[in-house]
Design a protein around this motif. Structure first.
Motif, PDB file in Angstrom:
ATOM      1  N   ILE A 127       0.356  -1.079   0.149  1.00 51.45           N
ATOM      2  CA  ILE A 127       0.023   0.097  -0.316  1.00 51.45           C
ATOM      3  C   ILE A 127       0.981   1.501  -0.320  1.00 51.45           C
ATOM      4  O   ILE A 127       1.829   1.802   0.715  1.00 51.45           O
ATOM      5  N   ASP A 128       0.509   2.139  -0.579  1.00 51.63           N
ATOM      6  CA  ASP A 128       1.699   3.385  -0.747  1.00 51.63           C
ATOM      7  C   ASP A 128       1.502   4.394   0.603  1.00 51.63           C
ATOM      8  O   ASP A 128       0.124   3.970   1.197  1.00 51.63           O
ATOM      9  N   ALA A 129       2.291   5.680   0.279  1.00 51.22           N
ATOM     10  CA  ALA A 129       2.758   6.169   1.736  1.00 51.22           C
ATOM     11  C   ALA A 129       0.806   6.502   1.949  1.00 51.22           C
ATOM     12  O   ALA A 129       0.650   6.602   3.223  1.00 51.22           O
ATOM     13  N   ARG A 130       0.428   7.446   0.938  1.00 47.91           N
ATOM     14  CA  ARG A 130      -1.146   7.724   1.882  1.00 47.91           C
ATOM     15  C   ARG A 130      -2.046   7.336   2.567  1.00 47.91           C
ATOM     16  O   ARG A 130      -2.328   7.074   3.716  1.00 47.91           O
ATOM     17  N   GLY A 131      -1.689   5.644   1.259  1.00 49.02           N
ATOM     18  CA  GLY A 131      -2.751   4.822   2.431  1.00 49.02           C
ATOM     19  C   GLY A 131      -2.315   4.026   4.012  1.00 49.02           C
ATOM     20  O   GLY A 131      -3.261   4.213   4.634  1.00 49.02           O
ATOM     21  N   ARG A 132      -0.757   3.783   3.576  1.00 50.71           N
ATOM     22  CA  ARG A 132      -0.004   3.892   5.051  1.00 50.71           C
ATOM     23  C   ARG A 132      -0.970   4.268   5.702  1.00 50.71           C
ATOM     24  O   ARG A 132      -1.271   4.727   7.135  1.00 50.71           O
ATOM     25  N   ALA A 133      -0.699   5.266   5.478  1.00 49.88           N
ATOM     26  CA  ALA A 133      -1.335   7.080   7.064  1.00 49.88           C
ATOM     27  C   ALA A 133      -2.669   6.435   7.141  1.00 49.88           C
ATOM     28  O   ALA A 133      -2.527   7.111   8.236  1.00 49.88           O
ATOM     29  N   GLY A 237      -2.194  -8.863  -3.872  1.00 48.17           N
ATOM     30  CA  GLY A 237      -1.932  -7.212  -4.101  1.00 48.17           C
ATOM     31  C   GLY A 237      -2.954  -6.704  -4.788  1.00 48.17           C
ATOM     32  O   GLY A 237      -4.798  -7.320  -4.606  1.00 48.17           O
ATOM     33  N   GLY A 238      -2.423  -6.254  -5.653  1.00 43.27           N
ATOM     34  CA  GLY A 238      -4.182  -5.828  -7.055  1.00 43.27           C
ATOM     35  C   GLY A 238      -5.363  -4.483  -5.731  1.00 43.27           C
ATOM     36  O   GLY A 238      -4.209  -3.949  -5.569  1.00 43.27           O
ATOM     37  N   GLY A 239      -6.545  -5.282  -6.391  1.00 39.76           N
ATOM     38  CA  GLY A 239      -7.725  -4.189  -5.625  1.00 39.76           C
ATOM     39  C   GLY A 239      -7.452  -4.553  -4.542  1.00 39.76           C
ATOM     40  O   GLY A 239      -8.538  -3.418  -3.657  1.00 39.76           O
ATOM     41  N   TYR A 240      -7.041  -5.257  -3.007  1.00 43.36           N
ATOM     42  CA  TYR A 240      -7.056  -5.426  -2.161  1.00 43.36           C
ATOM     43  C   TYR A 240      -6.543  -4.142  -1.989  1.00 43.36           C
ATOM     44  O   TYR A 240      -7.299  -4.085  -0.278  1.00 43.36           O
ATOM     45  N   ARG A 241      -5.560  -3.571  -2.138  1.00 37.80           N
ATOM     46  CA  ARG A 241      -4.939  -2.936  -1.646  1.00 37.80           C
ATOM     47  C   ARG A 241      -5.946  -1.649  -1.540  1.00 37.80           C
ATOM     48  O   ARG A 241      -6.368  -0.993  -0.111  1.00 37.80           O
ATOM     49  N   ALA A 242      -6.557  -0.825  -2.283  1.00 35.22           N
ATOM     50  CA  ALA A 242      -7.397  -0.147  -1.846  1.00 35.22           C
ATOM     51  C   ALA A 242      -8.781  -0.235  -1.834  1.00 35.22           C
ATOM     52  O   ALA A 242      -9.172   0.513  -0.724  1.00 35.22           O
ATOM     53  N   GLN A 243      -9.386  -1.197  -1.312  1.00 32.19           N
ATOM     54  CA  GLN A 243     -10.264  -1.990  -0.918  1.00 32.19           C
ATOM     55  C   GLN A 243      -9.703  -1.855   1.050  1.00 32.19           C
ATOM     56  O   GLN A 243     -10.509  -1.244   1.807  1.00 32.19           O
ATOM     57  N   ALA A 244      -8.697  -2.607   1.250  1.00 32.11           N
ATOM     58  CA  ALA A 244      -8.310  -2.206   2.692  1.00 32.11           C
ATOM     59  C   ALA A 244      -8.546  -0.292   3.712  1.00 32.11           C
ATOM     60  O   ALA A 244      -8.671  -0.494   3.832  1.00 32.11           O
ATOM     61  N   VAL A 245      -7.843   0.050   2.264  1.00 33.19           N
ATOM     62  CA  VAL A 245      -7.364   1.647   2.960  1.00 33.19           C
ATOM     63  C   VAL A 245      -9.334   2.281   2.734  1.00 33.19           C
ATOM     64  O   VAL A 245      -9.337   2.761   3.763  1.00 33.19           O
ATOM     65  N   ASP A 246     -10.325   1.917   1.814  1.00 35.42           N
ATOM     66  CA  ASP A 246     -11.023   2.281   1.996  1.00 35.42           C
ATOM     67  C   ASP A 246     -12.131   1.383   3.042  1.00 35.42           C
ATOM     68  O   ASP A 246     -13.056   2.528   3.596  1.00 35.42           O
TER      69      ASP A 246
END
Length: 256
Positions: A127-133, A237-246
């Motif tokens: 997950i990118d820095a913005r998502g990690r935050a 990986g893939g879309g699960y990163r965005a789903q976790a952040v959401d």
């Protein structure tokens, strides 16, 4: 294959991580000891295999869904020594699917979820820095007690997605647990993550039977989905990163 009168399903994994099948067996026995939900019987276990009772599958029915909801509440009510406690007979970490699963106890659920269900996976998630935050803010809110309630530790399956819920002619049977002491909503949230049949009936029957669900428990489902989504982000990986952040953002919105 059959052993005696039991149809047996055998899983084999050469060079399996130490304890990979032993902790699964301990979890099955710990859940099954309650006698609430049917759990596949352990026939045999070794370092590279496990043999369990094969459950005959059938179509989901509304009646069995409602029975499962009530029985799951009873299973959870059997309790656990602490949040993060491993199943009886096991004293090390475990696994959820192919991923490691820390089994470490904490006094509060929020601290446990932040320390052992978010932080260990975040660095490996991609997950990118913005998502990690976002996820780090959620961990801080959890550790501060924002999401804690009065519910005692529940005896949870821990990986209760639809593939581990088998519909049989006599009702639901469970396989492949990542069992530990956790929060009741965690299992309910996992059921909702990957399209479990008859989900509405399961949830409704559970809510009627349980004395430990907060009134706004449905709003907390995304919070409890953060961990399995992080596990999927690590593994796939893939879309699960965005789903976790959401899911984390939706949970933070409840914190104000």
């Amino acid at each position: 294959m059959y052993e005696g009168d039991v149809d047996v399903f055998r899983k084999h994994r050469p060079a399996a991580p130490r304890g990979f099948f032993a902790v699964e067996a301990a979890g099955l026995r710990w859940l099954g000891a309650v006698g609430a939900v049917r759990v596949a019987q352990v026939i045999d276990v070794g370092e590279e295999h496990i043999a369990i009772e094969r459950l005959t599958e059938a179509a989901p029915t509304p009646a069995h869904a409602e029975d499962f909801g009530r029985d799951l509440a009873a299973l959870h009510d059997a309790g656990a020594p602490a949040f993060g406690a491993p199943p009886q007979g096991w004293d090390a970490d475990g696994f959820i699917g192919e991923a490691p699963l820390p089994l470490r106890t904490e006094a509060t659920w929020g601290t446990f979820y932040a320390r052992w269900r978010i932080e260990p996976y975040l660095a490996e998630s991609g997950i990118d820095a913005r998502g990690r935050a976002v996820l780090e803010r959620l961990a801080e809110a959890l550790a501060s007690g924002t999401f804690d309630d009065a519910a005692p530790p529940a005896r949870i399956h821990g990986d209760l997605w639809s593939g581990n819920v088998l519909w049989t002619p006599s009702g639901v049977g469970l396989i492949d647990p990542a069992a530990h002491g956790g929060h009741r909503i965690t299992d309910l949230a996992m059921l909702a993550l990957f399209s479990t049949p008859q989900l509405g009936r399961i949830h409704a029957a559970y809510a009627e039977a349980s004395a430990h669900l907060p009134a706004h428990w449905r709003e907390l489902v995304p919070l409890h989905q953060v961990h399995p989504l992080l596990v999927h982000a690590v593994l796939f990986g893939g879309g699960y990163r965005a789903q976790a952040v959401d899911a984390a953002q939706r949970a933070l919105a409840l914190a104000g």
